[in-house]
Motif scaffolding. Structure first.
Motif, PDB file in Angstrom:
ATOM      1  N   UNK A 312      -6.987  10.437   2.695  1.00  0.00           N
ATOM      2  CA  UNK A 312      -6.016  10.230   1.630  1.00  0.00           C
ATOM      3  C   UNK A 312      -4.639   9.943   2.230  1.00  0.00           C
ATOM      4  N   UNK A 313      -3.865   9.160   1.495  1.00  0.00           N
ATOM      5  CA  UNK A 313      -2.514   8.798   1.920  1.00  0.00           C
ATOM      6  C   UNK A 313      -1.550   9.207   0.822  1.00  0.00           C
ATOM      7  N   UNK A 314      -0.671  10.143   1.138  1.00  0.00           N
ATOM      8  CA  UNK A 314       0.337  10.600   0.192  1.00  0.00           C
ATOM      9  C   UNK A 314       1.576   9.709   0.332  1.00  0.00           C
ATOM     10  N   UNK A 315       1.917   9.001  -0.726  1.00  0.00           N
ATOM     11  CA  UNK A 315       3.082   8.133  -0.747  1.00  0.00           C
ATOM     12  C   UNK A 315       4.204   8.808  -1.526  1.00  0.00           C
ATOM     13  N   UNK A 316       5.418   8.722  -1.017  1.00  0.00           N
ATOM     14  CA  UNK A 316       6.574   9.215  -1.765  1.00  0.00           C
ATOM     15  C   UNK A 316       7.726   8.231  -1.620  1.00  0.00           C
ATOM     16  N   UNK A 317       8.270   7.808  -2.748  1.00  0.00           N
ATOM     17  CA  UNK A 317       9.416   6.897  -2.761  1.00  0.00           C
ATOM     18  C   UNK A 317      10.554   7.560  -3.521  1.00  0.00           C
ATOM     19  N   UNK A 318      11.747   7.480  -2.945  1.00  0.00           N
ATOM     20  CA  UNK A 318      12.934   8.039  -3.580  1.00  0.00           C
ATOM     21  C   UNK A 318      14.025   6.972  -3.606  1.00  0.00           C
ATOM     22  N   UNK A 319      14.558   6.731  -4.793  1.00  0.00           N
ATOM     23  CA  UNK A 319      15.614   5.736  -4.965  1.00  0.00           C
ATOM     24  C   UNK A 319      16.864   6.403  -5.518  1.00  0.00           C
ATOM     25  N   UNK A 320      18.001   6.058  -4.928  1.00  0.00           N
ATOM     26  CA  UNK A 320      19.299   6.543  -5.388  1.00  0.00           C
ATOM     27  C   UNK A 320      20.226   5.338  -5.492  1.00  0.00           C
TER      28      UNK A 320
END
Length: 843
Positions: A312-320
């Motif tokens: 499994x591949x955990x993706x996390x994207x954060x935009x500010x």
């Protein structure tokens, strides 16, 4: 969970409609029809513009079951594509958003007329939009929007880099005195993909002079979908060739979660206006790779995973993002707008349910009498941080707009401006276990625990971590000046001209222009035309990217593949000293015709010729025939320790031709109002020339797989036909969405060459085809009170999916029959029917 009661998302939405109390009278909101994109110098409506513009209000965006902005836009605007990709790093969170069949980074996205930052990552090879870092449309909540404008024409002379295919402007909500919100639940016809979404918006007046702040919150939680089938890969208890007891692979949308908060504000300060807007969003998604079979000696440690495993591949994207500006009048004829905008994207990968098989292999090599439990205990972590990417952008603009009066002639509307932009990019390495060869991070691998004649893979399975020697940072700046003028030559003839000079520190400068005109032949019929040049600066994600990936030689030695940074010794020795600007010529010719008071029609033909398009080339091997006459390049490649390398280059020229048609009809019908809209796009992209270094084959600069995605990876025909009916408290919508065929080489015979005798038909399909389809959406709404509305609907009513893979398709063979559908170039996905219920309120 035992002892708990789980309501379906549909039931929860319906329950909400019966428990919400009535509230105060809603405040009417007028949808602005003035186009921000039509001109920098005058406030003209979309129909008065010299270029084709679509203005979509929030009612249109939200009338359907889509909770993501990208999907909603695709269902309405045929020139906008939002392709699905499965089992591809990063695709679980972002999808390529494109206009007119071009790349994601060839469309500029604005918020409130200001440049939006792009993603920190780009799509991988073998996907639509490979190598292009566009704007992540799904990071922006629909709850925060007032309307969306789509300019379907080249506009780089006005807005700068990236605006080759067009511009999308997202106008934020500026209403006050009203609270709006929704709760929606949905599921697929297969019974998976349960999704819950809720949003809340409230605007507040600040003072008595027109100041306001509008705040939006949105949350979404979605279970994954899976269309994979039982496979024949075998296990410790089931012989290879026999069907597995359960579905072990995954083919579908990931489990995901999304949360965001945006605000839009303005405050009068004397005779000026101070304004600001900002947003934060965080999204996670749990993706996966291919299933690792139990007996794959190089990949598995059976003491840990006796039946194989699904990494499994955990993706996390954060935009500010944050913007602040001030605007106001200089005098009665001139005004100014000074603004600065900051935006950043962070994208991180973590691996889970995986293994670095070389850890157990090294332990066994050092402890040949180890027990199975000892091997399992020393097999290393089952997951961890695999690396990430960072990108930020800071843009400052000064615009001055005014009117120059002329005696006995129409005034000239003039805009002059300047822009400065600073960008930074960074690659963050993963933890040691994600990429190392054994716990000692050795120079070579070790014999696997399954077969001593096979060497174990190094790094985590599915997403091998980013190595420290690939960690990189890059920055650059650009500055521009521009001018635009517009006037009426007579009461029927509007003309405009724009000129822009921009200098990008790492890739050069350019002066570009645009000429456009609109002539009213009659009060109801007008023709419009535009010609322009444009450019796109190579993104830092392209010019600053470097990567090392490790594979194994037959003797256990490490074979390193290297993606070289632009301008580094290897590509420089081949004459590629760095990336330069893409350039374009755009032509548009169209008409706007009000056939009657009920029927309007627009038709626009376009041609976009792009020179020096940037592409990630194929690998070139050290000491290979291709490098025979390039001794310096061969030496530079070997100096990196890699056995093969590739790089980005300005490797091709292309031409895209197409036509957009939009027809709208409004009439009274059965005590209500009926609006019928037909919209269609047809486009075709051809490769005119491949610009490979002299002596290097064209297939290195542009291989067959990449060519197929550029020319046939997106539908060449798209159309929508919408019937929107409203009568008193009732509303209904019926929409037909047509997607043309796509055809690519990836995961097919031209990509993975297998012996014909392995196919039941003695041959393999050479391409992967997703057939054309018509998807039908229906929606019914009822105004329960003045403040409360209930809507229910079905997207893809007839459960259309691509044709299932045949026995003569490579993807079916390499996945042991697990994959049901193609994995690439999927314009409408394969989840099938989705049904939903939505409660909206306003008070």
């Amino acid at each position: 969970m035992t002892g708990s009661l789980k309501l379906s998302p549909i039931a929860l939405a319906l329950l909400a409609s019966t428990t919400m109390a009535q509230a105060n009278e809603p405040t009417d909101e007028k949808i602005e029809t003035i186009s921000v994109l039509g001109s920098k110098v005058s406030n003209r409506t979309a129909t008065e513009s010299t270029s084709p513009i679509d203005i979509l209000d929030t009612e249109q965006l939200n009338k359907g079951g889509f909770t993501e902005l990208g999907q909603s836009l695709q269902s309405i605007a045929p020139s906008f594509n939002f392709s699905r990709t499965q089992v591809s790093d990063g695709s679980d969170l972002f999808r390529p958003a494109t206009l007119r069949g071009l790349q994601p980074d060839q469309t500029l996205v604005l918020i409130n007329g200001k440049r939006r930052h792009t993603q920190a990552i780009f799509g991988l090879s073998g996907t639509v939009g490979a190598g292009a870092a566009g704007t992540d449309m799904n990071s922006i909540p629909m709850m925060a929007l007032k309307n969306v404008e789509i300019l379907r024409d080249g506009a780089a002379a006005r807005y700068g880099s990236d605006a080759i295919a067009g511009v999308i402007n997202l106008s934020l909500n500026d209403s006050t005195g009203v609270t709006t919100g929704f709760f929606q639940g949905s599921s697929t016809g297969e019974g998976d993909g349960d999704t819950y979404a809720l949003g809340l918006n409230r605007g507040f007046d600040i003072g008595n002079e027109g100041g306001f702040i509008n705040v939006s919150l949105e949350y979404r939680d979605a279970d994954g979908t899976n269309r994979a089938e039982r496979d024949t890969g075998g296990s410790s208890t089931i012989a290879k060739g026999s069907l597995s007891d359960s579905v072990r692979w995954r083919q579908g949308n990931s489990d995901s979660e999304f949360i965001s908060i945006f605000y839009n504000a303005a405050l009068p300060v004397g005779d000026k206006e101070l304004y600001s807007f900002a947003g934060y969003s965080n999204r996670t998604a749990l993706g996966n790779g291919f299933y690792r079979d139990f007996d794959r000696a190089e990949r598995n440690v059976p003491q840990v995973y006796p039946d194989g495993f699904l990494p499994r591949i955990d993706n996390e994207a954060e935009d500010v993002s944050f913007a602040v500006g001030i605007k106001g009048d200089i005098n009665p004829d001139w005004n100014f707008d000074l603004s600065t905008v900051y935006g950043e994207n962070q994208y991180d990968y973590s691996s889970s349910n995986t293994i670095n098989a070389s850890y157990a292999a090294e332990y066994l090599a050092n402890n040949p009498n180890a027990s199975s439990q000892d091997i399992a205990d020393n097999a290393g972590p089952r997951g961890g941080y695999s690396g990430g990417f960072r990108f930020d952008q800071w843009t400052t603009n000064l615009d001055v707009n005014g009117v120059i009066d002329r005696d006995n002639a129409e005034p000239i509307y003039l805009s002059i401006g300047a822009e400065y932009r600073k960008e930074n990019y960074q690659i963050v390495p993963g933890e040691v276990a994600s990429y190392a060869c054994g716990a000692s991070n050795a120079e070579r691998s070790f014999a696997s625990v399954i077969n001593p004649e096979v060497f174990a893979d190094c790094g985590f399975q599915a997403y091998q971590g980013l190595r420290p020697d690939a960690a990189n940072s890059a920055d650059r700046s650009s500055h521009a000046i521009y001018v635009e003028a517009e006037t009426l030559l007579n009461e029927n003839w509007l003309v405009s001209a724009a000129l822009r000079y921009e200098d990008v520190s790492d890739s050069g400068d350019d002066t570009i222009w645009k000429l456009a005109s609109r002539y009213e032949v009659t009060e109801d019929f007008a023709v419009r035309a535009a010609a322009s040049t444009g450019f796109r600066a190579p993104s830092l994600q392209q010019s600053g990217y470097t990567a090392f990936t490790t594979t194994l030689g037959g003797d256990g030695s490490l074979a390193t593949s290297y993606t070289a940074t632009a301008g580094s010794p290897f590509p420089s020795a081949l004459g590629i000293d760095g990336l330069k600007l893409e350039s374009s010529d755009n032509y548009n010719l169209g008409l706007a015709w009000d056939v009657s008071s009920n029927l309007s029609l627009t038709l626009d033909f376009y041609q976009i010729k792009i020179y020096d398009r940037i592409n990630l080339g194929s690998f070139i091997g050290a000491d290979s025939e291709e490098l025979t006459n390039f001794a310096d390049a061969n030496t530079a490649l070997k100096a990196t320790g890699a056995v093969q390398g590739n790089f980005f280059s300005n490797s091709l020229d292309s031409t895209t031709k197409g036509v957009d048609l939009i027809a709208s009809y409004n009439t009274d019908f059965a005590d209500g109002e009926l609006e019928i809209t037909f919209a269609a796009n047809k486009n075709e992209t051809t490769i005119d020339r491949v610009n490979s270094p002299e002596g290097i084959p064209d297939t290195i600069a542009l291989d067959e797989q990449r060519r197929s995605f550029l020319t046939h990876g997106q539908p060449q025909e798209r159309a929508t036909l919408t019937f929107d009916y409203q009568a008193e408290q009732w509303s209904s919508l019926l929409r037909f969405n047509y997607f043309g065929e796509t055809e690519v080489s990836y995961f097919a015979g031209r990509h993975i060459v297998l012996p014909d005798f392995l196919s039941p038909t003695n041959s393999w399909q050479q391409t992967s085809v997703v057939e054309s389809a018509v998807l039908v959406d229906v929606n019914f709404g009822y105004e329960l009170t003045e403040n409360l509305n209930l809507s229910v609907g079905i997207d893809n009513l007839f459960d259309e999916t691509p044709d299932e893979l045949g026995e003569d398709e490579v993807l079916n063979f390499i996945t042991n029959g697990a994959m049901r559908y193609p994995l690439r170039a999927l314009p409408y996905g394969f989840d099938g029917m989705t049904y939903y219920a939505k409660v909206s309120f306003s008070f």
